[in-house]
Design an enzyme around this catalytic site. Structure first.
Site, PDB file in Angstrom:
ATOM      1  N   CYS A   2      18.145   1.940  10.173  1.00  0.00           N
ATOM      2  CA  CYS A   2      19.121   2.064  11.163  1.00  0.00           C
ATOM      3  C   CYS A   2      19.982   3.315  10.983  1.00  0.00           C
ATOM      4  O   CYS A   2      19.867   3.742   9.749  1.00  0.00           O
ATOM      5  CB  CYS A   2      19.712   0.956  11.378  1.00  0.00           C
ATOM      6  SG  CYS A   2      18.920  -0.622  11.566  1.00  0.00           S
ATOM      7  N   ARG A  27      16.535   7.572  12.920  1.00  0.00           N
ATOM      8  CA  ARG A  27      16.473   6.429  12.248  1.00  0.00           C
ATOM      9  C   ARG A  27      16.123   5.181  12.902  1.00  0.00           C
ATOM     10  O   ARG A  27      15.931   4.133  12.436  1.00  0.00           O
ATOM     11  CB  ARG A  27      17.793   6.449  11.423  1.00  0.00           C
ATOM     12  CG  ARG A  27      17.985   7.536  10.533  1.00  0.00           C
ATOM     13  CD  ARG A  27      19.205   7.447   9.685  1.00  0.00           C
ATOM     14  NE  ARG A  27      19.050   6.323   8.599  1.00  0.00           N
ATOM     15  CZ  ARG A  27      18.519   6.196   7.511  1.00  0.00           C
ATOM     16  NH1 ARG A  27      18.154   7.543   6.901  1.00  0.00           N
ATOM     17  NH2 ARG A  27      18.371   5.167   6.658  1.00  0.00           N
ATOM     18  N   TRP A  74      16.953  -0.126  14.379  1.00  0.00           N
ATOM     19  CA  TRP A  74      15.775   0.072  14.283  1.00  0.00           C
ATOM     20  C   TRP A  74      15.593  -1.517  14.062  1.00  0.00           C
ATOM     21  O   TRP A  74      15.404  -2.029  12.607  1.00  0.00           O
ATOM     22  CB  TRP A  74      15.224   0.938  13.339  1.00  0.00           C
ATOM     23  CG  TRP A  74      13.629   0.566  13.196  1.00  0.00           C
ATOM     24  CD1 TRP A  74      13.074   0.079  12.238  1.00  0.00           C
ATOM     25  CD2 TRP A  74      12.691   1.213  14.142  1.00  0.00           C
ATOM     26  NE1 TRP A  74      11.476   0.028  12.274  1.00  0.00           N
ATOM     27  CE2 TRP A  74      11.592   1.086  13.378  1.00  0.00           C
ATOM     28  CE3 TRP A  74      12.791   1.985  15.041  1.00  0.00           C
ATOM     29  CZ2 TRP A  74      10.111   1.514  13.868  1.00  0.00           C
ATOM     30  CZ3 TRP A  74      11.379   2.776  15.476  1.00  0.00           C
ATOM     31  CH2 TRP A  74      10.269   2.237  15.075  1.00  0.00           C
ATOM     32  N   ASN A 100      22.491  -1.104   7.519  1.00  0.00           N
ATOM     33  CA  ASN A 100      21.269  -0.730   7.475  1.00  0.00           C
ATOM     34  C   ASN A 100      20.648  -1.418   6.413  1.00  0.00           C
ATOM     35  O   ASN A 100      20.976  -1.212   5.184  1.00  0.00           O
ATOM     36  CB  ASN A 100      21.261   0.872   7.440  1.00  0.00           C
ATOM     37  CG  ASN A 100      19.807   1.313   7.123  1.00  0.00           C
ATOM     38  OD1 ASN A 100      18.898   0.784   7.698  1.00  0.00           O
ATOM     39  ND2 ASN A 100      19.505   2.325   6.419  1.00  0.00           N
ATOM     40  N   GLY A 101      19.617  -2.008   6.599  1.00  0.00           N
ATOM     41  CA  GLY A 101      18.767  -2.634   5.560  1.00  0.00           C
ATOM     42  C   GLY A 101      18.080  -3.874   5.896  1.00  0.00           C
ATOM     43  O   GLY A 101      18.066  -4.173   7.001  1.00  0.00           O
ATOM     44  N   GLU A 484      -9.666   7.535   6.402  1.00  0.00           N
ATOM     45  CA  GLU A 484      -8.475   7.746   6.504  1.00  0.00           C
ATOM     46  C   GLU A 484      -8.218   9.377   6.295  1.00  0.00           C
ATOM     47  O   GLU A 484      -7.444  10.169   6.751  1.00  0.00           O
ATOM     48  CB  GLU A 484      -7.615   6.817   5.873  1.00  0.00           C
ATOM     49  CG  GLU A 484      -5.973   7.055   5.933  1.00  0.00           C
ATOM     50  CD  GLU A 484      -5.549   7.330   7.457  1.00  0.00           C
ATOM     51  OE1 GLU A 484      -6.160   6.883   8.451  1.00  0.00           O
ATOM     52  OE2 GLU A 484      -4.358   7.880   7.732  1.00  0.00           O
ATOM     53  N   LYS A 488      -6.909  12.345   8.517  1.00  0.00           N
ATOM     54  CA  LYS A 488      -5.451  13.413   8.114  1.00  0.00           C
ATOM     55  C   LYS A 488      -5.800  14.665   8.402  1.00  0.00           C
ATOM     56  O   LYS A 488      -5.113  15.534   8.912  1.00  0.00           O
ATOM     57  CB  LYS A 488      -5.029  12.779   7.132  1.00  0.00           C
ATOM     58  CG  LYS A 488      -4.366  11.532   6.849  1.00  0.00           C
ATOM     59  CD  LYS A 488      -3.017  11.348   7.479  1.00  0.00           C
ATOM     60  CE  LYS A 488      -2.888  10.682   8.702  1.00  0.00           C
ATOM     61  NZ  LYS A 488      -3.479   9.697   9.281  1.00  0.00           N
ATOM     62  N   GLU A 491      -6.846  15.755  12.132  1.00  0.00           N
ATOM     63  CA  GLU A 491      -5.856  15.849  13.061  1.00  0.00           C
ATOM     64  C   GLU A 491      -4.736  16.714  12.913  1.00  0.00           C
ATOM     65  O   GLU A 491      -3.979  16.959  13.801  1.00  0.00           O
ATOM     66  CB  GLU A 491      -5.552  14.480  13.218  1.00  0.00           C
ATOM     67  CG  GLU A 491      -4.455  13.574  12.234  1.00  0.00           C
ATOM     68  CD  GLU A 491      -3.968  12.404  12.476  1.00  0.00           C
ATOM     69  OE1 GLU A 491      -3.884  12.088  13.854  1.00  0.00           O
ATOM     70  OE2 GLU A 491      -3.733  11.540  11.782  1.00  0.00           O
ATOM     71  N   HIS A 507     -28.921   9.361   3.570  1.00  0.00           N
ATOM     72  CA  HIS A 507     -29.352   8.730   5.185  1.00  0.00           C
ATOM     73  C   HIS A 507     -29.019  10.002   6.111  1.00  0.00           C
ATOM     74  O   HIS A 507     -29.342   9.618   7.333  1.00  0.00           O
ATOM     75  CB  HIS A 507     -28.880   7.469   5.468  1.00  0.00           C
ATOM     76  CG  HIS A 507     -29.152   6.399   4.560  1.00  0.00           C
ATOM     77  ND1 HIS A 507     -30.654   5.837   4.314  1.00  0.00           N
ATOM     78  CD2 HIS A 507     -28.598   5.983   3.405  1.00  0.00           C
ATOM     79  CE1 HIS A 507     -30.520   4.989   3.378  1.00  0.00           C
ATOM     80  NE2 HIS A 507     -29.204   5.097   2.733  1.00  0.00           N
ATOM     81  N   LYS A 606       2.214  10.473  19.721  1.00  0.00           N
ATOM     82  CA  LYS A 606       2.456   9.653  18.518  1.00  0.00           C
ATOM     83  C   LYS A 606       1.818   8.078  19.158  1.00  0.00           C
ATOM     84  O   LYS A 606       1.587   7.496  18.041  1.00  0.00           O
ATOM     85  CB  LYS A 606       3.783   9.447  18.389  1.00  0.00           C
ATOM     86  CG  LYS A 606       4.359   8.309  17.247  1.00  0.00           C
ATOM     87  CD  LYS A 606       3.705   8.784  15.938  1.00  0.00           C
ATOM     88  CE  LYS A 606       3.817   7.978  14.823  1.00  0.00           C
ATOM     89  NZ  LYS A 606       3.055   8.069  13.637  1.00  0.00           N
TER      90      LYS A 606
HETATM   91  C1  AGP Z   1      -3.056   8.413  12.773  1.00  0.00           C
HETATM   92  O1  AGP Z   1      -2.718   9.580  12.097  1.00  0.00           O
HETATM   93  C2  AGP Z   1      -3.094   8.849  14.417  1.00  0.00           C
HETATM   94  N1  AGP Z   1      -1.781   9.191  14.976  1.00  0.00           N
HETATM   95  C3  AGP Z   1      -3.607   7.580  15.349  1.00  0.00           C
HETATM   96  O2  AGP Z   1      -4.883   7.501  15.055  1.00  0.00           O
HETATM   97  C4  AGP Z   1      -2.986   6.312  15.446  1.00  0.00           C
HETATM   98  O3  AGP Z   1      -3.062   5.563  14.010  1.00  0.00           O
HETATM   99  C5  AGP Z   1      -3.639   5.313  16.416  1.00  0.00           C
HETATM  100  O4  AGP Z   1      -3.329   6.040  17.631  1.00  0.00           O
HETATM  101  C6  AGP Z   1      -2.791   3.997  16.506  1.00  0.00           C
HETATM  102  O5  AGP Z   1      -1.743   3.876  16.770  1.00  0.00           O
HETATM  103  P1  AGP Z   1      -0.840   2.497  16.493  1.00  0.00           P
HETATM  104  O6  AGP Z   1      -0.774   2.120  15.081  1.00  0.00           O
HETATM  105  O7  AGP Z   1       0.622   3.083  16.914  1.00  0.00           O
HETATM  106  O8  AGP Z   1      -1.450   1.338  17.645  1.00  0.00           O
END
Ligand code: AGP
Length: 611
Positions: A2, A27, A74, A100-101, A484, A488, A491, A507, A606
């Site tokens: 927060c 925050r 938050w 905050n905490g 993962e 990264k 994307e 394979h 996001k």
């Molecule tokens: C991750 O780097 C991406 N931005 C995306 O795959 C994200 O993880 C996915 O859309 C899931 O989002 P969420 O965790 O908010 O459900």
């Protein structure tokens, strides 16, 4: 996470506080509030939602005065609502607190204060502080706050004011950031520099255990033992844009660096030092349900799905329960079978991903118990689940998920230990050992961050920076690490990258190997290390560019690799949490070197709230 702001001086407190809260909105932004000392009393306005709603309310109902505190929230305990927004008050509404905490022993304090006759208004941990200060207040606010904090365990940065002290703000810090800003016959408190840079660049960085008495013409700081503390006044030279990112060029890099503390916060209040048991009461799953459970279904999207895969490996290995892992976007269309005693664990940082929400609804209709791992308190996923594990990772601003991923993996580790103990397949001694390994993770992430220069240097090399494609390979717990790591890179740098189970190379994917193909191989110490080395040798034999992620001290891996990134030795089941960090840093610096918009990559949002 927060944001708190306080002001004492001749300016309008609400103007200074709201300006500061807007600079701290990154925050937290689910609710807000301001309290001022005026005409011998405390006046307060709160609002649910974004700060602009608070602006409107203050425009309609201005608050005057010479001193005030404010907060942008938050949520960690208690859903976003006006009653749960800060400031919080004692029963007489004569003392106000912003915080905050996370107060770890808030339930115990709440029970004790309730037994002493206190009536609580909110569901928050913070309100306990206001009532404790009241309990010990005998005219000296500074002394009362110091005494109250002796009862508190957890993380806090607080600002406290009272109607009887119109010229005084008391502030204190333990585990959450706090600064004091010094002006000409005026003073400020804030969570972070951006809040007050507009007014002053002379700041004191308050340290853990320190309590401050702040007046417009001076201040006093003491440590937990009551000893006076002298802090050096620093001058901040950041520009505004850099300030929100605390000097980092991107939120993503800042959030990567937050991960040691994020893991500490995910563990906070759930595993105590030396303990042999995990506490996840908010999951709302009984021991009987854990024992009766015949199947666990994990559904998620993207990075959260990768965390779910880590969870699958951990739960099946240690809790001995079959786990079905599914992409939420697939689960919802395949008429899933949900036998009796199924527990679904959806995973979602935002808590608003459309496919994950729909999967929850289907599973609930089919009789599953749903307990989600989610970062945003009060989000749709949290509200539509029967129970929840809040990640306590703070807002994640960068579109590419980093701290949310490691926090989700940590939450799965906690759940695994909790379920394994409940089902009697993990002894208390084993649980204690696993918890100790988990609590050691934050320092290992810090080690990686402290040794990042080598990663920065590698990411600048044309063979990586200018690659057209890349492969990421891993096995067992680190197969999801490969997935993962590839996500990264692809994307944020737009380099095509694929994660693969290393055992799959023969394979098909090995056909891709050329002397221009980087292959990132996760080869940390563990049960499948030798197999990974064999894979690496096969790739090297075909002139592939092998970048290995290996355990510090493993000199042998160098002969098989073009480059090596080391991570500290760690308990193999938890190695995905540690391995994630170098892969995040590598992707970040490659993307930055390519001039990509790291925080807001093209075509991405996001939170994917539409299908
Ligand atoms: C991750 O780097 C991406 N931005 C995306 O795959 C994200 O993880 C996915 O859309 C899931 O989002 P969420 O965790 O908010 O459900």
């Amino acid at each position: 996470m927060c944001g708190i702001v306080g002001y004492i001086g001749d300016k309008s407190p609400t103007e200074v506080i709201m300006s500061g809260l807007h600079r701290l909105e990154y925050r937290g932004y689910d609710s807000a509030g301001v309290a001022v000392v005026n005409n011998g009393g405390l006046q307060c306005i709160k609002s649910l939602g974004k700060l602009k709603i608070m602006d409107q309310k203050l425009a309609e109902q201005p608050l005057d005065g010479k001193l005030g505190i404010g907060h942008t929230r938050w949520a960690t305990h208690g859903v976003p609502s006006e009653v749960n927004s800060h400031p919080h008050f004692d029963m007489q509404k004569e003392i106000a607190v912003v915080h905050n905490g996370i107060i770890e022993n808030y339930q115990e304090l709440r029970d004790q204060l309730t037994a002493e006759g206190v009536t609580f208004r909110s569901q928050t941990d913070t309100e306990t502080i206001a009532h404790l200060v009241r309990k010990y207040y005998q005219g000296d606010l500074f002394a009362a706050v110091k005494r109250a904090l002796q009862d508190v365990t957890g993380a806090y940065a607080i600002g406290v004011i009272s109607k009887d002290n119109p010229d005084l703000i008391v502030a204190a810090r333990h585990g959450s950031p706090l600064i004091v800003g010094l002006g000409d016959d005026e003073a400020y408190i804030a969570s972070d520099v951006p809040a007050i840079m507009k007014y002053t660049r002379k700041v004191l960085y308050i340290d853990n255990g320190q309590v401050c008495e702040i007046r417009r013409d001076g201040y006093k700081i003491e440590d937990v033992h009551g000893n006076p503390v002298q802090l050096e006044v620093k001058t901040v030279d950041w520009d505004d844009a850099a300030a929100e990112k605390e000097g980092y060029p991107h939120f993503m890099l800042k959030e990567i660096h937050q991960q040691p503390d994020v893991i500490r916060n995910t563990l906070r209040g759930r595993v105590d030092e030396g303990s042999e048991e995990v506490k996840l009461p908010d999951m709302n799953i009984s021991v009987e349900e854990l024992k009766a459970c015949q199947k666990i279904v994990i559904v998620a999207c993207g990075t959260a799905w990768h965390a779910g895969m880590v969870g699958k490996y951990l739960i099946e290995k240690f809790a001995k329960v079959p786990v079905e892992l599914d992409l939420a976007s697939e689960y919802r269309y395949r008429d899933p079978i949900v036998p009796e005693h199924t527990i679904m664990i959806p995973v979602s940082q935002s808590g608003e991903t459309a496919d994950t929400l729909e999967a929850i609804r289907i599973a609930k209709r089919l009789g599953a118990k749903v307990a989600s791992i989610v970062n945003v308190v009060g989000s749709s996923v949290a509200r539509e689940s029967h129970g929840v594990v809040y990640q306590q990772a703070g807002p994640e601003i960068g579109v590419a998920s980093t701290k949310a991923y490691t926090s989700q993996c940590t939450a799965f580790a906690l759940f695994t230990i909790w379920m394994a103990e409940a089902r009697g397949v993990m002894s208390k001694a084993q649980a204690k050992e696993m918890i100790a390994h988990l609590r050691a993770i934050p320092d290992k992430l810090q080690w990686v961050i402290d040794h990042k220069q080598h990663i920065i240097d590698l990411a600048a090399l044309p063979k990586y920076r200018d690659a057209q494609s890349a492969l990421y390979l891993g096995r067992n717990y680190n197969f999801p690490s490969a997935l993962e790591g590839a996500l990264k890179l692809k994307e944020i740098s737009y380099i095509h990258a694929e994660g693969y189970a290393a055992g799959e190379m023969k394979h098909g994917p090995i056909a891709l190997v050329t002397d221009e193909l980087p292959v990132v191989c996760v080869a940390v110490e563990g049960d499948t290390y030798d197999k990974m080395v064999s894979n690496i040798q096969e790739i090297r034999a075909r002139r592939g560019i092998v970048l290995s992620v290996a355990t510090e001290g493993d000199e042998g891996i160098k002969q098989h690799s073009e480059d090596v990134i080391y991570v500290p030795s760690c308990h193999e089941p938890f190695s995905p949490i540690v391995v994630a960090v170098p892969l995040q840093l590598f992707a970040y610096y490659v993307a930055a070197n390519r001039g990509c918009d790291v925080d807001q990559p093209r075509n991405l949002a996001k939170s994917v709230t539409v299908e």
